[in-house]
Enzyme design. Structure first.
Site, PDB file in Angstrom:
ATOM      1  N   HIS A 140       0.849  -1.190   0.000  1.00  0.00           N
ATOM      2  CA  HIS A 140       0.000   0.000   0.000  1.00  0.00           C
ATOM      3  C   HIS A 140       0.891   1.249   0.000  1.00  0.00           C
ATOM      4  O   HIS A 140       1.053   1.914   1.018  1.00  0.00           O
ATOM      5  CB  HIS A 140      -0.918  -0.019   1.232  1.00  0.00           C
ATOM      6  N   GLU A 186      -4.703  -0.330  -5.349  1.00  0.00           N
ATOM      7  CA  GLU A 186      -4.963   0.627  -6.438  1.00  0.00           C
ATOM      8  C   GLU A 186      -3.727   0.863  -7.317  1.00  0.00           C
ATOM      9  O   GLU A 186      -3.181   1.969  -7.394  1.00  0.00           O
ATOM     10  CB  GLU A 186      -5.544   1.938  -5.907  1.00  0.00           C
ATOM     11  N   GLU A 394     -12.542  -0.043  -1.127  1.00  0.00           N
ATOM     12  CA  GLU A 394     -12.629   1.312  -0.570  1.00  0.00           C
ATOM     13  C   GLU A 394     -13.813   2.023  -1.194  1.00  0.00           C
ATOM     14  O   GLU A 394     -13.981   2.017  -2.418  1.00  0.00           O
ATOM     15  CB  GLU A 394     -11.360   2.128  -0.851  1.00  0.00           C
TER      16      GLU A 394
END
Length: 500
Positions: A140, A186, A394
């Site tokens: 992350h 992401e 998310e």
């Protein structure tokens, strides 16, 4: 807190005695559907220099640009038991968190930091003991600075080997209790932000006016994306060959996906919208599902886009058991006729040939309530990428208010949008609110929070307090609170204010 939840439920029963036609509850979701909330290591843990942890690229960016830091943030490293108790009060099925590579293996490779290892064992044990499913992200935004200094981090394919060795430790040490792994968070926005724009870790770019000391926005964006895919495929192959039969988990890949719509009815904008989808969605989903990049990208980027060997293509294709989606809002797309670039050299945006403009009034901080954008994303994935299993990892909106009625309305609408998508055939299996509590945010730092729980960052004890959204989510997850229409939410705001 349980007493408050009980009173809150009684209040709702008086405020909303009837049900409207589009009201539904948790019981309408498929059996096994996970509801949760999330954080990440650098944003939640704190203890940045404690117990053997060394700096990550996120630490370095924060200090080099003097933009605040996660040295203490929520102090989750010391307060995780208290936070798990809050998760129980909120009735979460699952908690999404990430493992700090630089806490577990401080130099990126070599010896494991035993105190870091014990922290994650303790956290996972605490979750399991209280019936909460760990949903773990392995990367992350925060690889060890040591690897960045040694060979450039993700711009070098040496990272694939080191990442695979790191996740091997995670699978071996935690895998008997963790059934859901996301390799990369992401990946598209991490790559664009960190290597094209230079605004997020590790802060590399070549665009003028940016505060980047190193980087090449024309090439590194695509090199890093390629290495992320190969690292994911390597981790997936390792897990399936060495651990899956015994541990029974699944391994996925995370993307940030917006609802993209043409800004006008023109043919050019419609074509540009599809091109933008190829660049944002297809850049990673194409290789993961079909084994290669979209033809649009290959034609436009040419030799700057790395090429998969036949063996690599086969390894990447089908390597993800699920796709993790981070989704917040929609954007409109306008065609660019002459593909201008700020630097005079091509970059991600000029290659894409489109302006992407976020929809909504962002001067008021919170995001607009537009659940059809998530429905459109899920429908597009279903239609274009063979309907893979999906987890919404998310979804949320920033706010400054403690009585965050807009967040309740937002969550209500987007959870409803997920249910509608499932009924339309999407294989969506979970929904995670971002975030469980206020954090050190990637962009907003401490200016505003996404949390169901507020955190007093001025208090050395980092006191947590439930927002209205925490109570609403708790009651919904207990099956006591059905979905509210807009009129009911306004009444909720009024009555909650008068009762506070």
């Amino acid at each position: 807190m349980e007493q408050f939840f009980a009173l809150f439920t009684i209040f709702l029963s008086f405020a909303f005695p009837g049900r409207c036609s589009d009201v539904f509850s948790r019981s309408d979701f498929p059996e096994g559907f996970l509801f949760g909330a999330g954080t990440s290591a650098y944003q939640w843990e704190g203890a940045a220099a404690e117990d053997g942890r060394k700096p990550s690229v996120w630490d370095t960016l924060c200090y080099s640009r003097n933009i605040g830091n996660g040295d203490v943030t929520c102090d989750g490293y010391h307060k995780y038991k208290e936070d798990v108790k809050l998760m129980v009060d909120t009735n979460l099925d699952a908690f999404r968190f990430s493992i700090s590579w630089s806490r577990l293996i401080p130099n990126g490779r070599g010896s494991v930091n035993q105190k870091g290892l014990q922290f994650y064992k303790n956290l996972i044990s605490e979750l399991i003991t209280h019936g909460i499913e760990p949903h773990v992200t392995l990367y992350h935004y925060d690889h060890p600075q040591y690897l960045e200094d040694e060979y450039g981090g993700w711009v070098n394919n040496m990272m694939i080997k080191d990442f695979t060795a790191y996740v091997d430790v995670c699978f071996r040490e935690f895998g008997n209790y963790v059934k859901f792994w996301t390799t990369i968070n992401e990946a598209n926005v991490f790559t664009i932000g960190g290597y094209n724009d230079g605004d997020t870790p590790p802060g590399r770019c070549s665009l003028p006016g940016k505060n980047c000391l190193l980087g090449n926005s024309s090439t590194e964006t695509y090199i890093v994306g390629h290495n992320l895919l190969l690292a994911h495929a390597s981790a997936s192959r390792l897990y399936k060959q060495k651990y899956k039969d015994k541990q029974g988990g699944s391994i996925g890949f995370g993307l940030y996906l917006m609802g993209l719509t043409p800004s006008t009815s023109s043919k050019d904008d419609a074509i540009a919208t599809q091109r933008a989808k190829d660049f944002y969605f297809g850049w990673f989903l194409g290789p993961l599902i079909f084994g290669d990049y979209p033809d649009t990208m290959k034609r436009t980027i040419g030799s700057r886009l790395p090429v998969f060997s036949e063996e690599e293509s086969e390894q990447v294709k089908g390597s993800s058991d699920f796709i993790g989606i981070n989704h917040y809002f929609a954007a409109s797309v306008t065609n660019i006729k002459f593909k201008p670039s700020i630097s005079g050299n091509p970059d991600f945006y000029s290659d894409m040939g489109a302006y992407v403009t976020y929809l909504g009034n962002f001067s008021v901080i919170e995001y607009p309530v537009a659940p059809w954008t998530m429905e459109a994303v899920l429908e597009y994935i279903k239609q274009s990428y063979d309907n893979p299993p999906v987890y919404i990892l998310e979804n949320g909106t920033p706010m400054t208010q403690h009585k965050d009625t807009h967040r309740v309305e937002y969550m209500n609408a987007y959870i409803g949008g997920v249910l509608k998508s499932i009924r339309n055939g999407s294989d969506t299996r979970g929904y995670f609110v971002w975030s469980f509590m206020d954090l050190f945010e990637l962009i907003g730092r401490y200016d505003y929070g996404y949390g169901l729980y507020s955190v007093n960052f001025s208090d050395p004890h980092r006191k947590r307090s439930p927002r209205l959204s925490a109570h609403w989510y708790s009651d919904f997850l207990k099956g006591k609170t059905s979905f509210l229409d807009s009129k009911g939410i306004k009444e909720l705001q009024s009555n909650f204010s008068s009762s506070s």
